[in-house]
Scaffold this motif. Structure first.
Motif, PDB file in Angstrom:
ATOM      1  N   ILE A 203       0.642  -0.992   0.060  1.00 29.01           N
ATOM      2  CA  ILE A 203       0.031   0.231   0.183  1.00 29.01           C
ATOM      3  C   ILE A 203       1.012   1.635  -0.110  1.00 29.01           C
ATOM      4  N   GLU A 204       2.005   1.591   1.019  1.00 25.80           N
ATOM      5  CA  GLU A 204       2.830   2.412   1.057  1.00 25.80           C
ATOM      6  C   GLU A 204       3.477   2.947  -0.411  1.00 25.80           C
ATOM      7  N   ASP A 205       3.728   1.605  -1.428  1.00 25.02           N
ATOM      8  CA  ASP A 205       5.265   1.685  -2.176  1.00 25.02           C
ATOM      9  C   ASP A 205       3.492   2.069  -3.512  1.00 25.02           C
ATOM     10  N   LEU A 206       2.701   1.828  -3.572  1.00 28.59           N
ATOM     11  CA  LEU A 206       1.491   1.588  -3.898  1.00 28.59           C
ATOM     12  C   LEU A 206       0.830   3.572  -4.200  1.00 28.59           C
ATOM     13  N   LEU A 207       1.222   4.166  -2.907  1.00 31.03           N
ATOM     14  CA  LEU A 207       0.693   5.585  -2.413  1.00 31.03           C
ATOM     15  C   LEU A 207       1.799   6.658  -3.127  1.00 31.03           C
ATOM     16  N   GLU A 208       2.807   5.933  -2.920  1.00 29.27           N
ATOM     17  CA  GLU A 208       3.875   6.910  -3.789  1.00 29.27           C
ATOM     18  C   GLU A 208       4.285   6.805  -5.566  1.00 29.27           C
ATOM     19  N   GLY A 209       3.271   5.678  -5.830  1.00 31.94           N
ATOM     20  CA  GLY A 209       3.838   5.733  -7.414  1.00 31.94           C
ATOM     21  C   GLY A 209       4.900   4.981  -7.893  1.00 31.94           C
ATOM     22  N   SER A 210       4.534   4.526  -9.490  1.00 34.62           N
ATOM     23  CA  SER A 210       5.572   4.271  -9.922  1.00 34.62           C
ATOM     24  C   SER A 210       6.821   4.284 -10.225  1.00 34.62           C
ATOM     25  N   TYR A 211       7.707   5.575  -9.298  1.00 37.60           N
ATOM     26  CA  TYR A 211       8.659   5.476  -9.276  1.00 37.60           C
ATOM     27  C   TYR A 211       9.194   4.273  -7.940  1.00 37.60           C
ATOM     28  N   LYS A 212       8.643   4.326  -6.690  1.00 37.66           N
ATOM     29  CA  LYS A 212       8.985   4.005  -6.000  1.00 37.66           C
ATOM     30  C   LYS A 212       8.868   2.336  -6.101  1.00 37.66           C
TER      31      LYS A 212
ATOM     32  N   ASN B 294      -3.600  -3.738  -8.693  1.00 39.03           N
ATOM     33  CA  ASN B 294      -2.869  -2.772  -9.340  1.00 39.03           C
ATOM     34  C   ASN B 294      -1.899  -3.456  -9.311  1.00 39.03           C
ATOM     35  N   LEU B 295      -1.374  -3.873  -8.194  1.00 33.76           N
ATOM     36  CA  LEU B 295      -0.328  -4.144  -8.780  1.00 33.76           C
ATOM     37  C   LEU B 295       0.355  -5.707  -9.867  1.00 33.76           C
TER      38      LEU B 295
ATOM     39  N   ILE C 157     -10.912  -4.281 -10.753  1.00 34.18           N
ATOM     40  CA  ILE C 157     -10.755  -2.929  -9.764  1.00 34.18           C
ATOM     41  C   ILE C 157     -11.842  -2.152  -9.274  1.00 34.18           C
ATOM     42  N   ASN C 158     -12.882  -1.516 -10.820  1.00 27.96           N
ATOM     43  CA  ASN C 158     -13.624  -0.628 -10.893  1.00 27.96           C
ATOM     44  C   ASN C 158     -14.875  -1.284 -10.248  1.00 27.96           C
ATOM     45  N   THR C 159     -15.603  -3.202  -9.914  1.00 27.29           N
ATOM     46  CA  THR C 159     -15.759  -3.331  -9.321  1.00 27.29           C
ATOM     47  C   THR C 159     -15.845  -3.471  -7.769  1.00 27.29           C
ATOM     48  N   LEU C 160     -14.547  -3.702  -7.992  1.00 25.79           N
ATOM     49  CA  LEU C 160     -14.261  -3.857  -6.084  1.00 25.79           C
ATOM     50  C   LEU C 160     -14.281  -2.379  -4.966  1.00 25.79           C
ATOM     51  N   SER C 161     -13.858  -1.263  -6.372  1.00 28.53           N
ATOM     52  CA  SER C 161     -13.389   0.096  -5.745  1.00 28.53           C
ATOM     53  C   SER C 161     -14.910   0.457  -5.198  1.00 28.53           C
ATOM     54  N   LEU C 162     -15.648   0.683  -6.617  1.00 29.30           N
ATOM     55  CA  LEU C 162     -17.092   1.282  -6.124  1.00 29.30           C
ATOM     56  C   LEU C 162     -18.266   0.376  -5.960  1.00 29.30           C
ATOM     57  N   ALA C 163     -18.344  -0.907  -6.264  1.00 28.32           N
ATOM     58  CA  ALA C 163     -19.317  -2.091  -6.175  1.00 28.32           C
ATOM     59  C   ALA C 163     -19.303  -2.430  -4.911  1.00 28.32           C
ATOM     60  N   ALA C 164     -18.000  -2.612  -4.534  1.00 28.23           N
ATOM     61  CA  ALA C 164     -17.937  -3.460  -3.026  1.00 28.23           C
ATOM     62  C   ALA C 164     -18.552  -1.866  -1.688  1.00 28.23           C
TER      63      ALA C 164
ATOM     64  N   PRO D 114      -2.231   4.423 -11.292  1.00 35.30           N
ATOM     65  CA  PRO D 114      -2.485   4.593 -10.426  1.00 35.30           C
ATOM     66  C   PRO D 114      -3.725   4.069 -10.029  1.00 35.30           C
ATOM     67  N   TYR D 115      -4.364   3.139 -10.163  1.00 39.54           N
ATOM     68  CA  TYR D 115      -5.785   3.222  -9.586  1.00 39.54           C
ATOM     69  C   TYR D 115      -5.823   3.339  -8.016  1.00 39.54           C
ATOM     70  N   PHE D 116      -4.960   2.702  -7.459  1.00 36.63           N
ATOM     71  CA  PHE D 116      -5.024   2.605  -6.376  1.00 36.63           C
ATOM     72  C   PHE D 116      -4.874   3.747  -5.657  1.00 36.63           C
ATOM     73  N   GLN D 117      -4.530   4.845  -5.883  1.00 38.43           N
ATOM     74  CA  GLN D 117      -4.431   6.277  -5.285  1.00 38.43           C
ATOM     75  C   GLN D 117      -5.564   7.257  -6.060  1.00 38.43           C
ATOM     76  N   ARG D 118      -5.607   6.619  -7.141  1.00 34.89           N
ATOM     77  CA  ARG D 118      -7.150   7.590  -7.402  1.00 34.89           C
ATOM     78  C   ARG D 118      -8.687   6.854  -6.611  1.00 34.89           C
ATOM     79  N   ILE D 119      -8.669   6.275  -6.085  1.00 36.46           N
ATOM     80  CA  ILE D 119      -9.966   5.307  -5.780  1.00 36.46           C
ATOM     81  C   ILE D 119      -9.796   5.695  -4.218  1.00 36.46           C
ATOM     82  N   GLU D 120      -8.167   5.513  -3.882  1.00 35.11           N
ATOM     83  CA  GLU D 120      -7.867   6.578  -2.566  1.00 35.11           C
ATOM     84  C   GLU D 120      -8.450   7.909  -2.601  1.00 35.11           C
ATOM     85  N   LYS D 121      -7.967   8.651  -3.167  1.00 40.00           N
ATOM     86  CA  LYS D 121      -8.340   9.983  -3.274  1.00 40.00           C
ATOM     87  C   LYS D 121     -10.072  10.283  -3.294  1.00 40.00           C
ATOM     88  N   MET D 122     -10.339  10.187  -4.231  1.00 45.05           N
ATOM     89  CA  MET D 122     -11.876   9.593  -4.453  1.00 45.05           C
ATOM     90  C   MET D 122     -12.718   9.105  -3.267  1.00 45.05           C
ATOM     91  N   LEU D 123     -12.479   8.270  -2.986  1.00 38.52           N
ATOM     92  CA  LEU D 123     -13.373   7.832  -1.842  1.00 38.52           C
ATOM     93  C   LEU D 123     -13.481   9.183  -0.348  1.00 38.52           C
TER      94      LEU D 123
END
Length: 483
Positions: free
Chosen positions: A36-45, A257-258, A330-337, A76-85
Motif C-alpha cells: 500500500i505504501e509503495d503504491l501510494l508513492e507511485g511508479s517511481y517507488k 493494481n500490482l 478494480i472498478n467493481t471492487l472499488s465502487l461496487a463493494a 495509479p488506480y489505488f491512488q485514484r480510488i483512495e483520493k476519490m473516496l
C-alpha cells in the motif's frame, strides 16, 4: 527447485521487550502495509524496488531486465480510488454545533501546519481508507502561557503498541507508544531528523530517542500531562478487525493494481520486441551476410526469396482481454463493494446510488470520523477549560444530488399549480443543492411571513432612546409652565 520459504505463512517472532518493539497486533497488520505504501508513492517507488514487484524472466540478463523495467509504469488506480473516496467523504464541510468561539477559531489551524478542520479531515480520512484505521493525538505545549492544543495524526505503522483496562465498565486506553520523526536544527543552516518514541500513560508521558552510536532508544524526557485521568488519543476505523487493529478495505484492489502493472509490463515488452518485423531469407547461404536499407539493393539466387515475418494482429488479444478484465475487477471492487457504482462507462441513470445498501463502508467511516472529531473536541476543550466541548456532523451525502433544470422546472410548476407548498419547494431545492449550504428553510419561511423583514426585538434596543423621549416630554412641560 522450489524455495522452502513460504512468505505467506511467516510466524510472528518478535516479542515486545523494549520500547521500540511492536506488539503482536502490529505485526499482524504490518505484512499488508508495504504494498500500500509503495503504491501510494507511485511508479517511481514501485520501479525502485526492482525485482520485488517485477520479476526477471529465466535467463534474462541484467541489461534486458533494466530496459524492460524502465519501460514499465504503474497506472495509479489505488491512488485514484483512495483520493476519490476521501473526497466524497469531505464533499461538504464539517458542521460544528455548540463549539465555543475560542475552539472554533483554533480549528482554522487545527494541526499547527496551516490546515483547517476540513483539509485535516481529508488528509486523515485518506490514511484510514488506505490502511484501515488512523489515530489522532490532541497535544498541547508544556508552556502554560502559550498553551494551544493541536491535533497530530498517526498512521497505523506509527502506533507501536498499546494497553487497555476495563475501568468503570468501559475499556480505556492506559498506555500507547507512538513512533515520531522530529526535525531539529543542525548547525547554522543544516537540519537533522531524530527518531523518537512517545510513551503516553494516564497523567504522564515519556520521550525515548534513538542513540545513533548504540542503535537503541534511551529515555530523553519525562513528565506529567495536563489531563490526569485519560490519554488524549482517539482512533477511527474503516475496516476494524480488533482494538487498534484493522485491515485496509482496499487491499484487494492494491493487489490487482500490482497485477495490472506486471501484465502491462509484459505486454509493453512484447510489443516493443515484435513492433519491428523480422526479415527472413529462404534459399540463401547462411555464411553470407545480408544488409538492407533504403539505399541498398539485393541480388539473390533464382530459387531464393525474402519476406518480413510479424505476429498476427490477434496474437495479443488474450493479453488485452486480461488487462480489461483487471480494470473491470478494480472498478467493481472499488465502487461496487464500497458504493455499488462503477467508475466509467455508465449512463447517468445507472450512476444512481441506493444509499441504504451501498454506502455502508463510507457510512461507517463517516460515523467513525465524526466520533473521532467529537473526542478530539472534548480533549481540546478540556485543555482550555472550556465548559462545553460541542459536537460535529460529518457529511454523509457522498454523491452530488444536484437537481437538473428539468426537475427544477417541474417543482416550480407543481408549486404554481398549488400541488405542493412553499416549504416543500424550498426543501427540495435545498436538498437538490440549488440554494447553497448556508441556506435555512425555516429562516426563509419566517422571513416570508414577515414580509421579507425580520422582527425587531425591542428588548435589544439601546436604553438611551426611552430616556431621550422622557427628556423631550419634560422640556415641553417646562415650556408650557414658562408660558
Amino acid at each position: 527447485m522450489y524455495s522452502s520459504l513460504n512468505i505467506y505463512d511467516q510466524q510472528l517472532t518478535i516479542k515486545a521487550r523494549t520500547v521500540d518493539s511492536p506488539n503482536a497486533a502490529y505485526q499482524r497488520m504490518a505484512i499488508f502495509w508495504p504494498l500500500i505504501e509503495d503504491l501510494l508513492e507511485g511508479s517511481y517507488k514501485i520501479k525502485r524496488e526492482h525485482r520485488k514487484y517485477l520479476f526477471p524472466e529465466p535467463r534474462e540478463n541484467t541489461e534486458s531486465y533494466d530496459s524492460r523495467l524502465n519501460r514499465s509504469a504503474v497506472v495509479p488506480y489505488f491512488q485514484r480510488i483512495e483520493k476519490m473516496l476521501a473526497g466524497m467523504l469531505t464533499r461538504k464541510s464539517v458542521r460544528l454545533d455548540d463549539v465555543s468561539d475560542l475552539v472554533t477559531t483554533q480549528l482554522f489551524d487545527v494541526d499547527l501546519e496551516g490546515n483547517d478542520l476540513n483539509v485535516w479531515l481529508y488528509n486523515t480520512a485518506r490514511i484510514a481508507i488506505a490502511f484501515g484505521h488512523v489515530g489522532v493525538l490532541v497535544d498541547a505545549p508544556r508552556d502554560a502561557e502559550k498553551s494551544r492544543p493541536y491535533w497530530v495524526t498517526y498512521k497505523p505503522s506509527d502506533i507501536l503498541g498499546w494497553r487497555t483496562e476495563i475501568i468503570d465498565g468501559t475499556r480505556e486506553l492506559t498506555q500507547v507508544r507512538l513512533l515520531e520523526n522530529v526535525v531539529e536544527p543542525d548547525g547554522k543552516y543544516g537540519e537533522k531528523t531524530i527518531t523518537q518514541i512517545r510513551v503516553l500513560e494516564r497523567g504522564r508521558y515519556e520521550l525515548h530517542r534513538r542513540d545513533e552510536k548504540k542503535s537503541e532508544f534511551k529515555l530523553y524526557e519525562e513528565g506529567e500531562t495536563s489531563l490526569k485521568d485519560k490519554i488524549p488519543f482517539s482512533v477511527a476505523y474503516s475496516n476494524r478487525t480488533g482494538f487498534f487493529e484493522s485491515r485496509s478495505p482496499l487491499y484487494d484492489i492494491a493487489e490487482l493494481n500490482l497485477k495490472h502493472y506486471q501484465m502491462n509490463s509484459d505486454l509493453d515488452n512484447i510489443l516493443h520486441i515484435s513492433a519491428v518485423p523480422n526479415l527472413v531469407v529462404y534459399g540463401y547461404p547462411n555464411a553470407d551476410e545480408i544488409t538492407t536499407g533504403p539505399n541498398e539493393a539485393l541480388s539473390l539466387p533464382p530459387e531464393s526469396r525474402m519476406e518480413y515475418v510479424a505476429p498476427s494482429s490477434d496474437s495479443y488479444e488474450a493479453i488485452f482481454r486480461r488487462l480489461d478484465d483487471l480494470k473491470e475487477q478494480i472498478n467493481t471492487l472499488s465502487l461496487a463493494a464500497v458504493l455499488g457504482q462503477k467508475l466509467v462507462g455508465e449512463s447517468a441513470e445507472a450512476k444512481r446510488i441506493d444509499r441504504s445498501q451501498n454506502d455502508s463502508t463510507l457510512m461507517v467511516l463517516a460515523q467513525q470520523m465524526q466520533d473521532l472529531i467529537d473526542n478530539c473536541l472534548q480533549f481540546h476543550s478540556e485543555y482550555l477549560n472550556e465548559p462545553k466541548a460541542g459536537t460535529c456532523a460529518v457529511n454523509r451525502d457522498f454523491v452530488s444530488a444536484r437537481l437538473d433544470p428539468q426537475e427544477i422546472t417541474a417543482y416550480l410548476q407543481l408549486f404554481n399549480s398549488g400541488s405542493i407548498t412553499h416549504e416543500t419547494l424550498l426543501t427540495r431545492l435545498n436538498e437538490g443543492e440549488i440554494l447553497g449550504d448556508d441556506f435555512s428553510v425555516e429562516e426563509e419561511l419566517e422571513n416570508l411571513q414577515n414580509g421579507g423583514l425580520k422582527e425587531v426585538n425591542t428588548s435589544e434596543l439601546p436604553n438611551e432612546e426611552p430616556a431621550d423621549i422622557e427628556d423631550d416630554e419634560d422640556d415641553e412641560d417646562d415650556e408650557e409652565e414658562d408660558v
